[in-house]
Design a protein around this motif. Structure first.
Motif, short mmCIF file in Angstrom:
data_model
loop_
_atom_site.label_atom_id
_atom_site.label_comp_id
_atom_site.label_asym_id
_atom_site.label_seq_id
_atom_site.Cartn_x
_atom_site.Cartn_y
_atom_site.Cartn_z
N GLY A 175 54.95 48.65 59.49
CA GLY A 175 54.38 49.54 58.51
C GLY A 175 54.98 50.93 58.49
N LEU A 176 56.07 51.15 59.25
CA LEU A 176 56.74 52.45 59.18
C LEU A 176 57.42 52.60 57.83
CD1 LEU A 176 58.33 52.80 62.71
CD2 LEU A 176 56.52 54.19 61.73
N LEU A 177 57.82 51.48 57.25
CA LEU A 177 58.39 51.49 55.91
C LEU A 177 57.57 50.52 55.05
CD1 LEU A 177 62.18 51.12 56.77
CD2 LEU A 177 61.02 53.21 56.06
N GLN A 178 57.49 50.83 53.77
CA GLN A 178 56.81 49.92 52.85
C GLN A 178 57.87 49.19 52.04
OE1 GLN A 178 53.57 49.70 53.07
NE2 GLN A 178 53.47 51.41 54.50
N PRO A 179 57.73 47.86 51.89
CA PRO A 179 58.71 47.14 51.09
C PRO A 179 58.65 47.56 49.62
CG PRO A 179 56.90 45.69 51.76
CD PRO A 179 56.71 46.99 52.48
N ASP A 180 59.80 47.58 48.94
CA ASP A 180 59.82 47.90 47.51
C ASP A 180 59.11 46.80 46.72
OD1 ASP A 180 61.23 50.11 48.21
OD2 ASP A 180 63.19 49.21 47.80
N THR A 181 59.45 45.56 47.06
CA THR A 181 58.73 44.42 46.47
C THR A 181 58.53 43.38 47.55
OG1 THR A 181 60.77 43.29 45.90
CG2 THR A 181 59.84 44.72 44.20
N GLY A 182 57.71 42.40 47.26
CA GLY A 182 57.50 41.30 48.20
C GLY A 182 56.37 41.58 49.17
N ILE A 183 55.99 40.54 49.91
CA ILE A 183 54.91 40.74 50.87
C ILE A 183 55.26 40.17 52.23
CG2 ILE A 183 52.88 41.02 49.41
CD1 ILE A 183 52.44 38.06 49.54
N ILE A 184 54.59 40.74 53.24
CA ILE A 184 54.69 40.25 54.61
C ILE A 184 53.32 39.69 54.95
CG2 ILE A 184 55.08 40.89 57.00
CD1 ILE A 184 56.64 43.32 55.85
N LYS A 185 53.29 38.43 55.37
CA LYS A 185 52.01 37.82 55.71
C LYS A 185 51.96 37.49 57.19
CE LYS A 185 50.66 35.51 51.43
NZ LYS A 185 50.63 34.19 50.80
N VAL A 186 50.84 37.79 57.83
CA VAL A 186 50.60 37.36 59.19
C VAL A 186 49.43 36.38 59.15
CG1 VAL A 186 49.99 38.04 61.52
CG2 VAL A 186 51.41 39.54 60.12
N ASP A 187 49.70 35.15 59.53
CA ASP A 187 48.69 34.09 59.46
C ASP A 187 48.06 34.00 58.07
OD1 ASP A 187 48.93 32.96 61.88
OD2 ASP A 187 47.36 34.15 62.84
N THR A 219 47.48 43.47 66.24
CA THR A 219 48.21 42.28 65.80
C THR A 219 49.69 42.35 66.16
OG1 THR A 219 46.71 42.20 63.93
CG2 THR A 219 48.63 40.77 63.83
N ILE A 220 50.29 43.53 65.90
CA ILE A 220 51.73 43.66 66.13
C ILE A 220 51.99 44.87 67.03
CG2 ILE A 220 53.96 44.10 65.06
CD1 ILE A 220 53.09 42.67 62.64
N GLY A 221 52.64 44.64 68.17
CA GLY A 221 53.03 45.73 69.06
C GLY A 221 54.54 45.82 69.12
N ILE A 222 55.07 47.03 69.23
CA ILE A 222 56.54 47.17 69.25
C ILE A 222 56.97 48.15 70.34
CG2 ILE A 222 56.41 48.94 67.46
CD1 ILE A 222 59.21 47.97 66.52
N THR A 223 58.09 47.87 70.99
CA THR A 223 58.72 48.88 71.83
C THR A 223 60.10 49.17 71.29
OG1 THR A 223 59.56 47.20 73.32
CG2 THR A 223 57.56 48.32 73.99
N PHE A 224 60.45 50.45 71.29
CA PHE A 224 61.75 50.86 70.77
C PHE A 224 62.78 50.94 71.88
CE2 PHE A 224 59.07 52.55 67.32
CZ PHE A 224 59.73 51.95 66.27
N GLN A 225 64.01 51.15 71.43
CA GLN A 225 65.13 51.16 72.36
C GLN A 225 65.04 52.29 73.38
OE1 GLN A 225 68.77 50.84 70.19
NE2 GLN A 225 69.98 51.60 71.86
N ASN A 226 64.68 53.49 72.91
CA ASN A 226 64.71 54.64 73.80
C ASN A 226 63.32 55.00 74.30
OD1 ASN A 226 65.05 57.04 75.10
ND2 ASN A 226 66.45 57.88 73.57
N PRO A 227 63.04 54.79 75.59
CA PRO A 227 61.68 55.04 76.10
C PRO A 227 61.25 56.50 75.95
CG PRO A 227 63.21 54.71 77.92
CD PRO A 227 63.95 54.37 76.66
N ASP A 228 62.21 57.42 75.97
CA ASP A 228 61.85 58.85 75.99
C ASP A 228 61.26 59.33 74.68
OD1 ASP A 228 62.79 58.70 78.48
OD2 ASP A 228 64.69 59.70 78.07
#
Lengths: 266, 246, 170, 278
Positions: free
Chosen positions: A51-63, A78-87
């Motif tokens: 959700g950091l970016l919104q799609p221009d068109t189309g949808i993302i479905k989870v279950d 529902t969705i957890g993320i870790t990025f490349q740079n911990p700092d």
């Protein structure tokens, strides 16, 4: 296992020539790697999923539910993320509080959060460092800490952006172990990585991106069997295959163990 | 490109002072056209257009507010859906807005015609120590980098649940989670950079300032003339103020 | 990088030079992201005072002054408040310098910090009162006092929270 | 061998000021001029500190207590700084932090060191073009440094280190942000570097075994193994938790030994062992 589905997804950064277009994609395997050269759109997919970016068109479905309808808290669960740079994300005074802070975003029960934090820190081998300042840890440990902040919330789906970068080899083994535990518990793990040896040896599915398009989805064995494709999208086969093809053997091998299995006792 | 950076700065100062010294709308209009022409004859970049857009919006709010609430408002000029706009306020806001525009146009002219490295070379040649030049000029390069770091940190924190977008309280709450990683990252980078600058010979006594590729004309003449103009303008403004009080 | 082992051990002129430049950039960056326009004064509330106080308290008057002046100037220039930039150069510069001078070598003590930062806020508020009055009118100047006090207080609070965590790393 | 052609660390210990533990403990090692020395080990084992001593950053820029001696080709980074500095090129871990912060373009960035040395403009332009070609940055020369990707940034950092034509090159994990192709090209370039002594910290075990003349293994501040890649990986204790090269793993599982009884660590050695077996 939660299932992610992308439908007719389109996204373009304003003022840049890059655009992402995914017609139909289902992440069905519990352990999927997204690979491709820099600028292929791997991170963009992750940003759309979080959700950091919104799609221009189309949808993302989870279950089957549209991700755009999720409340912020539900999304975190529902969705957890870790990025490349911990700092980029550590700011609390101690390691434990860093994990507790993450938990406090989804749960108000302080005691439960404290217990959960202890458990997760033990899980990633940071129990002894719980009272230290996050910035006093080594880079490898800081990376594990950021992973712990996500593990603590225990979301259904885990996204990892280059988790292996800046981990040393014992930590890499530990993380691979954690991945398998997550999958065994019914979670889904999706990872961006450049490490083909790791992808070949551990992952069930690979998704290859190039210029904002998904060019291939399938097993690592199918991918690395198609040498033309691997070369065209700028990937390298796993090192074991470089060696075996030098020895005049053109079959697909995903790891040294795979080679023993296919060749020993013949 | 034949004008050196200091002369350009003095020119900006003169234009700004002139616009502040006068309340004559015609003169302001003239200055704005002058600034616009300068800008158009050089090169228009997207940043200047953006900055201009923003200040026009600002001036618009100024017109609305002063048109409605200026303390000396008397004459109704026109009204929209029953709301009266007053002449005095609008004229006053136009004067203020013109001044803002003049400064922004003149500064824009400076920014698009002078590259950062040109400034750096010029300053070093005119005898400033390299360290001072470094502090003043490297900021322009470091800033985009820091902004980039900041965006990354914001994203990393947003997926952890920090939401700086809605209320002022939320904004304030998101300050520490962004500020602390940013400052620590910056300290870190400062350390790497200072080690690396030393390794790369930053304080090497053999350093030769690069010759600027631009040849400037009439440098001293311009400086003296423009400074003189600035002094006269300040003097005139002061004198009118004082005589107004007497 | 391995912070625990290195933190606080690099000391040189060049380090100060680099830090100054970096802190100007950080101050501008954070101010750009937390900016609330105030239509009545045609100005805004931002966080640049936090950055200035942090620099002055941690790194002393010279760095504080340079960071204050340069970041105030740059911030106005790139945010479209060009009419303020020369005033900001002087006002914020003086603010950073004086806070650094008062805090001096005892910037750890609570009261020194508090006094230094309060004086800084007063300088800033008076400075912008003058600026607003010159640019617009006395009325704008009075309105500005309120918003600038808020801005200063928020900046001071943030600096108060952040500086102890950073001190041992410089 | 002539003493001037050697790199000798003798009983070197380093402790940062205020730290309880030493970062390096009694490190003794040797290498020769023109060799590539690969330094490996896990996180927090002293690899970066060793790089800093070899580059003279410790104790000249970062202060630390240092005992024992370090001689590089007859020079001491401890006592002969800045003379020593002019002989070395250094690539640190964080590539973005190594940029000068005062360059319009990638070309300006590369020229920074040379301008500081007071070299004439013609020579500068020639060298920058040459180095850019080596690092695959020719197309990027007119871009701003900030517009580069992580991998390109690392190549730029390497370019700025080699543009001064150093006789000693010290690199701390220079490929961490490169993609696989970039890394392959980098190690290919490194293998062909002539008349330069190279110290490189990396976790790319396969690539290191192929190009390095010596491998130094660090663990807990100590140098626990040193020797040719073949010798080191054949005797390396599994407790060190350092992975072995893929060629070694393959040969170990298949029992392919070289004629000297050792297991192969490079592709060519693997081929030799394989041919001997079949």
């Amino acid at each position: 296992m939660a299932k992610i589905e992308l439908q007719d997804l389109q996204f373009a950064y304003p003022g840049k020539s890059f655009n992402l277009a995914v017609k139909q994609q289902v992440f069905a395997d519990p352990m999927t790697a997204i690979v491709g050269q820099n600028g292929a759109g791997k991170s963009t997919i992750f940003k759309l999923l979080t959700g950091l970016l919104q799609p221009d068109t189309g949808i993302i479905k989870v279950d089957g539910h549209d991700l755009a309808d999720f409340k912020p808290v539900d999304r975190l669960k529902t969705i957890g993320i870790t990025f490349q740079n911990p700092d980029d994300q550590l700011f609390n005074a101690t390691v434990k509080r860093e994990v507790e802070w993450s938990l406090s975003q989804v749960n108000d029960d302080r005691d439960a959060n404290s217990q959960q934090a202890d458990k997760v820190l033990a899980n990633v081998g940071l129990a002894e460092k719980a009272a230290e300042n996050p910035y006093d840890l080594s880079l490898s440990e800081r990376k594990l800490l950021t992973i712990a902040t996500v593990l603590a919330i225990d979301p259904e789906i885990y996204l990892f952006d280059e988790p292996m970068i800046s981990l040393d080899s014992p930590s890499k083994l530990m993380l691979t172990q954690i991945f398998h535990e997550l999958v065994a518990d019914g979670h889904q793990v999706i990872t961006i990585t450049h490490d083909m040896d790791w992808v070949a040896a551990e992952f069930g599915a690979v998704c290859v991106m190039e210029h904002g398009r998904i060019q291939f989805t399938g097993t690592p064995r199918a991918l690395f069997g198609d040498r033309g494709l691997v070369e065209r999208v700028g990937l390298l086969p796993p090192k074991v295959m470089e060696l075996t093809s030098m020895l005049g053997d053109s079959r697909v091998y995903l790891s040294p163990e795979d080679y023993y299995k296919q060749n020993l006792g013949k | 490109n034949a004008i050196d950076p200091i002369s350009k700065l003095l020119l900006i100062l003169d234009m700004a002072l002139l616009s502040f010294a006068s309340t004559n709308l015609l003169l302001e209009a003239g200055l704005i056209t002058g600034g616009l022409l300068l800008l158009l004859f050089s090169k228009v970049s997207s940043t200047t257009v953006k900055a201009l857009g923003f200040s026009l919006f600002l001036i618009f709010t100024m017109l609305v507010i002063q048109g409605l609430f200026y303390s000396k408002n008397q004459t109704v000029w026109f009204s929209i859906i029953g709301i009266n706009f007053y002449k005095e306020g609008l004229i006053y806001a136009t004067t203020l807005g013109s001044r803002v525009l003049v400064i922004i146009l003149a500064s824009g002219f400076f920014m698009v015609t002078t590259s950062i490295s040109e400034n750096a070379k010029y300053l070093e040649q005119s005898g400033l120590s390299y360290k001072t030049v470094y502090v003043l000029m490297s900021v322009c390069y470091i800033l985009p980098e820091i902004m980039g770091n900041m965006r990354k940190i914001q994203q990393a924190q947003r997926v952890r649940g920090v939401n700086p977008q809605k209320t002022v309280i939320q904004k304030l709450k998101s300050v520490l989670p962004v500020l602390i990683p940013l400052v620590i990252k910056t300290l870190d980078q400062s350390m790497t950079r200072s080690i690396s600058l030393q390794l790369r010979g930053f304080d090497n006594p053999n350093r030769k300032a690069l010759k600027s590729t631009n040849r400037y004309r009439l440098v001293s003449g311009l400086h003296i003339g423009l400074t003189f103009a600035a002094i006269i303008l300040i003097g005139w403004k002061l004198w009118t103020k004082i005589s107004g009080l007497l | 990088m391995d912070r625990k082992s290195v933190g606080g051990k690099v000391s040189s002129d060049i380090f100060k030079v680099v830090l100054t430049a970096m802190f100007i950039a950080v101050t501008v960056a954070i101010s750009r992201f937390f900016i609330i326009p105030i239509p009545m004064t045609h100005g805004n509330i931002n966080l640049c005072d936090a950055g200035i106080f942090i620099s002055a308290l941690l790194l002393g008057p010279r760095v504080g002054g340079v960071v204050g002046g340069a970041s105030g100037f740059l911030l106005d220039l790139i945010s479209g408040y060009g009419q303020y930039m020369w005033f900001s150069l002087i006002v914020h510069g003086a603010e950073g310098l004086i806070v650094g001078l008062i805090a001096g070598k005892h910037a750890d003590r609570k009261w020194t910090k508090l006094i230094a930062v309060s004086v800084g806020i007063v300088i800033m508020v008076i400075g912008y009162f003058v600026a607003d009055s010159v640019l617009y009118n006395l009325y704008a100047g009075y309105v500005g006092i309120g918003t600038n006090l808020i801005q200063g207080a928020v900046g001071a609070l943030i600096a108060y929270l952040v500086t102890p965590r950073l001190r041992k790393r410089i | 061998m002539d003493e001037d052609k050697r790199i000798t660390l003798d009983n070197l210990s380093v402790r940062y000021r205020g730290a309880e533990d030493a970062q390096l403990k009694n490190v003794s090692a040797t290498a020769s001029i023109g060799q590539i020395v690969g330094i490996i080990g896990n996180s927090h084992t002293g690899k970066s500190t060793l790089c800093r001593v070899l580059a003279g950053v410790i104790p000249n820029i970062i202060s630390a207590e240092i005992t024992g001696s370090c001689e590089v080709l007859g020079h001491s980074p401890v006592h002969e700084w800045p003379n020593f500095n002019s002989l070395t090129g250094v690539v640190l871990q964080n590539p973005a932090g190594q940029l000068s912060g005062l360059a319009d373009t990638v070309a300006d960035e590369m020229a920074f060191d040379l301008i500081n040395q007071g070299i004439s403009e013609d020579v500068i332009n020639k060298r920058v073009a040459n180095v850019a070609a080596q690092m695959g940055l020719t197309d990027q020369l007119v871009q701003t440094p900030e517009s580069l990707s992580g991998g390109q940034m690392q190549r730029l950092a390497i370019a700025t280190a080699i543009v001064t034509q150093p006789t000693i090159l010290i690199m701390d994990d220079p490929t961490s942000e490169m993609d696989p192709l970039g890394r392959q090209q980098f190690f290919h370039w490194l293998a062909n570097v002539q008349s330069t002594t190279v110290f490189i910290v990396s976790s790319e075990i396969d690539d290191l075994s192929e190009i390095a003349d010596r491998i130094w293994v660090m663990d807990d501040g100590q140098l626990v193994e040193q020797g040719t890649p073949q010798a080191v990986f054949n005797y390396l204790d599994a407790d060190r938790q350092i992975p072995k090269p893929t060629a070694y793993q393959l040969a170990a599982g298949m029992n392919w030994h070289l004629s000297n009884g050792a297991l192969p660590v490079t592709p060519s050695e693997l081929k030799e062992a394989y041919d001997g077996k079949n």
